[in-house]
Scaffold this active site. Structure first.
Site, short mmCIF file in Angstrom:
data_model
loop_
_atom_site.label_atom_id
_atom_site.label_comp_id
_atom_site.label_asym_id
_atom_site.label_seq_id
_atom_site.Cartn_x
_atom_site.Cartn_y
_atom_site.Cartn_z
N HIS A 184 1.82 -20.41 -65.40
CA HIS A 184 1.27 -19.66 -64.27
C HIS A 184 2.36 -19.78 -63.05
O HIS A 184 2.96 -20.56 -62.94
CB HIS A 184 0.04 -20.23 -63.80
CG HIS A 184 -0.67 -19.31 -63.21
ND1 HIS A 184 -0.73 -18.85 -61.74
CD2 HIS A 184 -1.86 -18.53 -63.65
CE1 HIS A 184 -1.53 -18.28 -61.35
NE2 HIS A 184 -2.31 -17.71 -62.45
N ASP A 202 -6.51 -18.06 -69.90
CA ASP A 202 -6.56 -17.19 -70.90
C ASP A 202 -6.38 -18.34 -72.16
O ASP A 202 -6.75 -17.51 -73.40
CB ASP A 202 -5.17 -16.44 -71.08
CG ASP A 202 -5.43 -15.18 -69.86
OD1 ASP A 202 -6.63 -14.79 -69.79
OD2 ASP A 202 -4.63 -14.80 -69.35
N1 ACO Z 1 5.99 -20.76 -72.89
C1 ACO Z 1 7.44 -21.05 -72.64
N2 ACO Z 1 8.28 -21.00 -71.73
C2 ACO Z 1 7.67 -20.79 -70.65
C3 ACO Z 1 6.23 -20.25 -70.50
C4 ACO Z 1 5.31 -20.14 -71.55
N3 ACO Z 1 4.14 -19.52 -71.51
N4 ACO Z 1 5.88 -19.94 -69.16
C5 ACO Z 1 6.97 -20.06 -68.30
N5 ACO Z 1 7.99 -20.65 -69.36
C6 ACO Z 1 9.52 -21.05 -68.74
C7 ACO Z 1 10.17 -19.74 -68.57
O1 ACO Z 1 10.90 -19.41 -69.62
C8 ACO Z 1 11.07 -20.47 -67.31
O2 ACO Z 1 12.00 -21.10 -68.06
P1 ACO Z 1 13.54 -21.21 -67.33
O3 ACO Z 1 13.30 -21.86 -66.08
O4 ACO Z 1 14.38 -22.14 -68.30
O5 ACO Z 1 14.02 -19.91 -67.37
C9 ACO Z 1 10.39 -21.41 -66.78
O6 ACO Z 1 9.32 -21.86 -67.77
C10 ACO Z 1 9.55 -20.68 -65.46
O7 ACO Z 1 8.73 -19.58 -65.89
P2 ACO Z 1 8.92 -18.35 -65.06
O8 ACO Z 1 9.43 -17.56 -65.81
O9 ACO Z 1 9.47 -18.58 -63.58
O10 ACO Z 1 7.32 -18.08 -64.83
P3 ACO Z 1 6.65 -16.98 -64.02
O11 ACO Z 1 6.04 -17.52 -62.76
O12 ACO Z 1 7.62 -15.94 -63.90
O13 ACO Z 1 5.84 -16.27 -65.31
C11 ACO Z 1 3.64 -16.18 -66.47
C12 ACO Z 1 4.37 -16.81 -65.03
C13 ACO Z 1 4.06 -14.99 -66.71
C14 ACO Z 1 2.28 -16.69 -66.34
C15 ACO Z 1 4.53 -17.25 -67.56
O14 ACO Z 1 4.20 -18.49 -67.71
C16 ACO Z 1 4.21 -16.52 -68.80
O15 ACO Z 1 4.96 -15.47 -69.56
N6 ACO Z 1 3.07 -17.18 -69.66
C17 ACO Z 1 2.62 -16.81 -70.92
C18 ACO Z 1 1.70 -15.50 -70.63
C19 ACO Z 1 0.46 -15.83 -70.32
O16 ACO Z 1 -0.37 -16.83 -70.54
N7 ACO Z 1 0.10 -15.01 -69.07
C20 ACO Z 1 -1.29 -15.33 -68.42
C21 ACO Z 1 -0.97 -15.68 -66.85
S1 ACO Z 1 -2.62 -16.26 -66.25
C22 ACO Z 1 -3.11 -14.45 -65.93
O17 ACO Z 1 -2.72 -13.73 -65.76
C23 ACO Z 1 -4.52 -14.56 -65.87
#
Ligand code: ACO
Length: 446
Positions: A306, A363
């Site tokens: 998140h 979720d």
């Molecule tokens: N699985 C694996 N790796 C992840 C995940 C995940 N679910 N989420 C983040 N990471 C990793 C990223 O690849 C990144 O790695 P890096 O630093 O090596 O590049 C690191 O963790 C930081 O993540 P960000 O991309 O900076 O996180 P951001 O804040 O941009 O994205 C998001 C948040 C979109 C929710 C992301 O965690 C994601 O895609 N999760 C999966 C989709 C999801 O569950 N969405 C629902 C969100 S809640 C909502 O909308 C109700």
């Protein structure tokens, strides 16, 4: 705590005001920085940008705290119905018994769609995604009450808010019925918000659906937990659209579109698809986690991570407990729940997820409950939209009441510097990345 911050850029020093929120959140106000210095701030994806001041919802992502109007989500989830939570978010206080009764009556009064609106459903192909229908139909609904477009008084706002909240559920259920080719079911005014929605989803002519109270409660919980979440992608979209002076319906229809994406509201369906994939492919949880960690796979663990929470999402905690309870009570044995638990355990004990502070979000378990109460997968994100409507309405109201400037971020331009216009006969073909074949070779469009 100093009341100003100083910033040095290219040898000059600027003094910037500090803004402190109710919960001591400190922000540097850079709104006048460009006028004074010609400098802007850059924050791709707004990860560290406060786009507004808001008194609706508070989140402390490090501590895993979520409060609607100051009240912890745990208390609201325990005690509030969805209409009550909606009132709290929109008007800032818990309603009295009389207010709640009036509000519920108002919601019932506006539950019907104009007959003309039902005809719109004939125009959508049967495979249409219900989020596309929802967004289009919310805008279409505004055409039948033009006074809400002008929105001249708090009374008009209340009527518009009640219409939107109430009709969204009717539109959503009708979208589902249209998608499966069943006759659309009219709402029943004596039913409460959630029971009425379930009736419109699952009744068929001459056979009423009688929901188990456990199912109604589970739906209520899902909606309450989704009701607001401060400046997420869809809510920011609603505020952005509202800031141009666009009406409540148009702004919230835009919110539906923003919510649709799999990184936002679409994640609840993506979680179930992921669990189904693991289940059907026979892949082990360990192998799936390894795949997710491998950046070349471009796969994320859906329902994890998140932007704001760097701790367990408090909504996920509540939903996880509810999933156990609901499945037990309904005597449903869903292998997806066992799989989700195993996946969570594997991820939480893995250093990749620990170091990046990735925890289950709302979720991760919500889809399991929705499956248990019979909501089809393609409707999951629609359920999120119904739930989020109070938050969008409250945020729209805040913009409508207080915001005078249109939202208009700046950018750092990275395109070509000034260059000459080349006449058509003199141009050379520049291949378009990702396109091959005739388009790239001859420039022909297909
Ligand atoms: N699985 C694996 N790796 C992840 C995940 C995940 N679910 N989420 C983040 N990471 C990793 C990223 O690849 C990144 O790695 P890096 O630093 O090596 O590049 C690191 O963790 C930081 O993540 P960000 O991309 O900076 O996180 P951001 O804040 O941009 O994205 C998001 C948040 C979109 C929710 C992301 O965690 C994601 O895609 N999760 C999966 C989709 C999801 O569950 N969405 C629902 C969100 S809640 C909502 O909308 C109700």
């Amino acid at each position: 705590m100093p009341e100003t911050a100083t910033l040095q850029v290219q040898g000059k020093t600027y003094t910037l005001p500090i803004v402190i929120g109710t919960e001591n959140e400190v922000a540097v106000d850079i709104s006048k920085l460009r006028a004074e210095s010609g400098v802007i701030t850059l924050d791709d994806g707004y990860g560290n940008t406060g786009s507004c001041r808001s008194a609706i919802t508070f989140i402390d992502g490090e501590k895993g705290i979520l409060r609607y109007r100051g009240i912890p989500i745990e208390r609201i989830a325990e005690h509030s119905t969805f209409p009550e939570a909606a009132w709290l978010l929109i008007y800032g206080e818990l309603p009295t018994a009389e207010q709640l009764e009036c509000w519920s009556d108002l919601l019932s009064r506006h539950e019907m769609l104009h007959e003309g609106l039902y005809k719109h459903y004939d125009g959508f192909p049967s495979q249409s995604h219900p989020m596309a229908i929802l967004s289009a139909m919310i805008n279409a609904a505004s055409c039948y009450t033009p006074e809400i477009i002008k929105m001249e008084s708090p009374e008009t706002f209340q009527s518009a808010a009640a219409r939107l909240l109430s009709k969204t559920r009717t539109i959503a259920a009708a979208a589902y019925k249209a998608s499966i080719g069943q006759p659309l079911v009219y709402p029943k005014p004596h039913l409460d918000y959630c029971a009425n929605f379930l009736h419109m989803m699952f009744s068929i002519p001459f056979r009423d659906y009688e929901p188990d109270p456990e199912i109604v409660d589970a739906l209520q919980l899902i909606l309450v937990l989704h009701a607001d979440h401060e400046q997420n992608c869809s809510t920011s979209t609603v505020r952005m659209v509202a800031s141009s002076g666009a009406n409540l319906f148009a702004s919230c229809a835009a919110g539906v579109c923003a919510l649709w994406g799999p990184l936002h509201g679409g994640a609840n369906a993506a979680v179930i698809e992921m669990l189904q994939y693991i289940h059907e492919s026979g892949m082990s949880v360990k192998d799936y986690v390894a795949k997710v960690k491998d950046k070349t796979s471009h796969i994320k663990l859906m329902g994890f991570g998140h932007r704001v929470y760097k701790n367990y999402d408090p909504r996920a905690r509540i939903i996880k407990q509810a999933a156990d309870r609901v499945l037990n009570k309904l005597q449903i044995n869903d292998p997806m729940l066992d799989l989700a638990r195993a996946l969570e355990e594997a991820a939480l004990s893995d250093s990749y997820f620990q170091e990046k502070k990735l925890y289950p979000n709302v979720d991760f378990y919500s889809g399991i409950i929705m499956r248990a109460i019979g909501i089809p997968l393609e409707m999951f994100t629609v359920m999120f939209a119904i739930g989020r409507m109070p938050g969008w309405i409250a945020n729209w109201k805040e913009v409508w009441e207080g915001q005078t400037r249109i939202y208009r971020p700046r950018q750092v331009y990275t395109g070509p510097a000034l260059r000459e216009y080349v006449s058509i006969g003199q141009r050379r073909l520049v291949p378009i990345p990702g396109l091959s074949g005739e388009v790239a070779v001859s420039g022909a469009c297909r």
